[in-house]
Write a protein that holds these residues in place. Sequence first.
Motif, PDB file in Angstrom:
ATOM      1  N   GLY A   1      34.349  53.007  66.415  1.00  0.00           N
ATOM      2  CA  GLY A   1      35.126  51.888  66.933  1.00  0.00           C
ATOM      3  C   GLY A   1      36.603  51.878  66.634  1.00  0.00           C
ATOM      4  O   GLY A   1      37.332  51.029  67.150  1.00  0.00           O
ATOM      5  N   ASN A   2      37.107  52.824  65.823  1.00  0.00           N
ATOM      6  CA  ASN A   2      38.523  52.781  65.453  1.00  0.00           C
ATOM      7  C   ASN A   2      39.439  53.108  66.629  1.00  0.00           C
ATOM      8  O   ASN A   2      40.448  52.424  66.869  1.00  0.00           O
ATOM      9  N   THR A   3      39.122  54.168  67.373  1.00  0.00           N
ATOM     10  CA  THR A   3      40.000  54.597  68.465  1.00  0.00           C
ATOM     11  C   THR A   3      40.029  53.569  69.592  1.00  0.00           C
ATOM     12  O   THR A   3      41.103  53.143  70.034  1.00  0.00           O
ATOM     13  N   VAL A   4      38.846  53.144  70.068  1.00  0.00           N
ATOM     14  CA  VAL A   4      38.816  52.168  71.166  1.00  0.00           C
ATOM     15  C   VAL A   4      39.282  50.803  70.690  1.00  0.00           C
ATOM     16  O   VAL A   4      39.651  49.937  71.501  1.00  0.00           O
ATOM     17  N   GLY A   5      39.295  50.607  69.363  1.00  0.00           N
ATOM     18  CA  GLY A   5      39.781  49.341  68.834  1.00  0.00           C
ATOM     19  C   GLY A   5      41.233  49.088  69.164  1.00  0.00           C
ATOM     20  O   GLY A   5      41.679  47.941  69.268  1.00  0.00           O
ATOM     21  N   LEU A   6      41.973  50.184  69.353  1.00  0.00           N
ATOM     22  CA  LEU A   6      43.384  50.032  69.741  1.00  0.00           C
ATOM     23  C   LEU A   6      43.532  49.515  71.161  1.00  0.00           C
ATOM     24  O   LEU A   6      44.571  48.971  71.528  1.00  0.00           O
ATOM     25  N   LEU A   7      42.498  49.739  71.971  1.00  0.00           N
ATOM     26  CA  LEU A   7      42.535  49.332  73.376  1.00  0.00           C
ATOM     27  C   LEU A   7      41.633  48.134  73.657  1.00  0.00           C
ATOM     28  O   LEU A   7      41.496  47.709  74.798  1.00  0.00           O
ATOM     29  N   GLY A   8      41.001  47.599  72.624  1.00  0.00           N
ATOM     30  CA  GLY A   8      40.061  46.498  72.817  1.00  0.00           C
ATOM     31  C   GLY A   8      40.736  45.203  73.254  1.00  0.00           C
ATOM     32  O   GLY A   8      41.890  44.920  72.912  1.00  0.00           O
ATOM     33  N   LYS A   9      39.987  44.421  74.020  1.00  0.00           N
ATOM     34  CA  LYS A   9      40.493  43.145  74.515  1.00  0.00           C
ATOM     35  C   LYS A   9      39.630  42.018  73.956  1.00  0.00           C
ATOM     36  O   LYS A   9      38.435  42.198  73.701  1.00  0.00           O
ATOM     37  N   GLN A  10      40.252  40.864  73.788  1.00  0.00           N
ATOM     38  CA  GLN A  10      39.574  39.718  73.189  1.00  0.00           C
ATOM     39  C   GLN A  10      39.941  38.455  73.969  1.00  0.00           C
ATOM     40  O   GLN A  10      41.124  38.100  74.095  1.00  0.00           O
ATOM     41  N   LYS A  11      38.934  37.783  74.533  1.00  0.00           N
ATOM     42  CA  LYS A  11      39.192  36.565  75.316  1.00  0.00           C
ATOM     43  C   LYS A  11      39.616  35.418  74.428  1.00  0.00           C
ATOM     44  O   LYS A  11      40.614  34.753  74.663  1.00  0.00           O
TER      45      LYS A  11
END
Length: 777
Positions: free
Chosen positions: A566-576
């Motif tokens: 989850g670290n790499t995609v965490g940089l691109l993650g979105k949160q409503k």
Amino acid sequence: MKKLKLMKVLNRNNHKRIYLKTPLKILFIILIAIGGLYSCSVTKYIPEDDHLYTGASLEMISDSIIKHEDALKNELETVLLPAPNKKILGLYPGLYLYYKNQKENPGFINRWLYKKLGEKPVYQSDVETYEIEKLLLNRLENRGFFYSRASSKTEEKGKKASVAYTVKIPQPYKMARYQLDTIPPPAQVEIKDLVSKTSFKEGMRFDLNNMKLERQRIDFKLKEKGYYNFDDSFLIFEADTNTYNNKRYDLFLKLKKEVPKKSIVPYKINNVNVYTSYEISDSIQTETIRYNGKNFIQKEVVFKPKYLDPFITLEADQYYSPENSKNTARRLSTIGAYKYVNIQYQEIDSLATDTLGVLESNIYLSPLNKRALRAELQLVTKSNNFSGPAFAITFSNRNLFGGGETLNTSAKVGYETQIGGANKTGKSSLELGFKNELIFPRVLFPIKINENFFKYAIPKTKMSIGANYLKRTQLYTLLSGTGLFGYMWDANRFITHDINPVSINYTELSNTTAEFDKILEDNPFLKRSFDQQFIPGLTYSFTYNGLVDVHKKHQFYLNTLFDIAGNTVGLLGKQKNADDPKTFLGLEYAQYAKVDLDLHYHLNLGKDQLIATRLFAGYGMAYGNSEVVPFVKQYFSGGPYSVRAFRIRSLGPGTYSDEEGTNDGDFFDKTGNIRLEANIEYRFPIFSFFKGAVFADAGNIWNSKENPTFNGKDKFTSNFINELGMGAGIGLRVDIQSFVIRLDLAAPFHDPSLPEGERYNFNLKAPILNFAIGYPF
């Protein structure tokens, strides 16, 4: 000049030693003793004019302090032959069986026992004391103790006799100088340099074994410098004591007479010929492709030279080197496309000179079948009483693109049904799986990497994609997919690296029933572990495998696994919303870090006897987007490769006990993010390919954060030692050329799920039978 010539020690071991290998054999012997030996002595069978030989003793009398005296005595005792008959509890069971079989009709059991355990008698007349004395003196002279004296005395007592040997050892001869005698060029320069780098020191005791090792060292180094025809037997040492009168000597190294001229000149490689698809009976027209200074000879372009060339460390104008030959053979064999790799050298006399020889290197590669099909039938049993067959099939396509690539396509179908247990419900499950794996025997990377950096082996690139469908009746349907991209690399014969920068897991839970929804509702931790469907991560594994040295007394194995998600995609993650978990491409993803440590130690006792131990520790930590580690990444304990006195997934977490005995919930609940296990096992041979074992296991799983469902019994605390599940048992293994079928029968003697005060109970009434393939560790 007075010279002491080196003498070769003769090993006159004409008598075989018979060893008791297993506890089973000892049991047989005890039974024999109880049944007849106490009422019948073997001495009455001894011939009247002879005595039963009971062994020998050795006394060493020295004029000076002997360095490593115990090692010298152990070496001398090896020549005290023959070995006497074995005694157990003062009796001679093997000898008794021999005399028993001299009867006219000894019977089948007596003949079988004699074949396994019997011994022919060793009499006093079999002992040649004079020859033993000569061997003792010979061994002492080979260690520098010249002019020693040996004597023996036979001691008779009734119908038995023993021999007492005495050796009187003077001061040893010690080296004053070590130098090279006359050796013709061009080898003289090389050998002189090697002699200057010797480990021989002034004052070193004369030792034949050290001199043999020195010859082998010089031979090895000369081979590395191109001396193709040299051999260590061409070298001879001479010791000169004429200059000194205080037991000192000068040591000279020289060549034997009439050594072939070509043995003292180095050789260079003129041509490297590679037969990429060699067959012994091959008579078809071939073509030669010249690439990077090598000749690639083949009927057609099957393996592209540009892909095969990096595996070959032999080159034209390179001095002959056995190390380069070994490296080339090993690297070619790791491709996975060839069953045989054979490297031969041919001398070219027409190009040889007085100072240089010429070789042609021929590399013969015999390919494996391009396509192969493997089928496997499995029988699966689980702690929730689900059992059933599984069928797997794998199709391999080798050298797919002409560069040694391998494509493995596998499919699996399995069916399980609940066939026993107090809560039998008639549930069943169907599993379907499909996987494609493609392996490249080279590094695929955006930036070109020089393969010369990898001395031992070239890394492999692997990529795979798979899907799995699991339908469990009356509960749920689980669809999962996996994707992976990574590298495998053998740094040397012991160390392996396995790194996967891209590791993706996706699971989708659907068609859940009210019964399964109730299980999730009662266990929020379990429900949360299923919520995060997307697991993008990175894994790295480091392995040190010292078990490959099967003859070493102390053997070690270490495997460490790091799993970060989850670290790499965490940089691109979105949160409503601030309280909502982040998503990537609309999928909620997991974040955790997990580390495993698996350590094995084997104590090799010899004669196929081994004490094997194992320690495993694992910890997973959820963070960021995750409250708990995903279910598929959690630990479980129990089963044929874990604590064998407990069924798979039936141990823990902590001291938790499923008081209501609901099998289905129990199957899912018994996982945790902490795991500790320790195992010890004594392995021994029984007969032929049948092996035995006696073992004890301990272990459990815990949660670092308390799960309310378990009422706090699952949390890891400082009292974890008292919460280990422990068991012991015996095993039978069928070991046929490293293919092992294993049966282990174990019973618990400490069950942490029981109330305190009742946990220690060796429950032999309910043993667990484990069936597995391969050794547990």
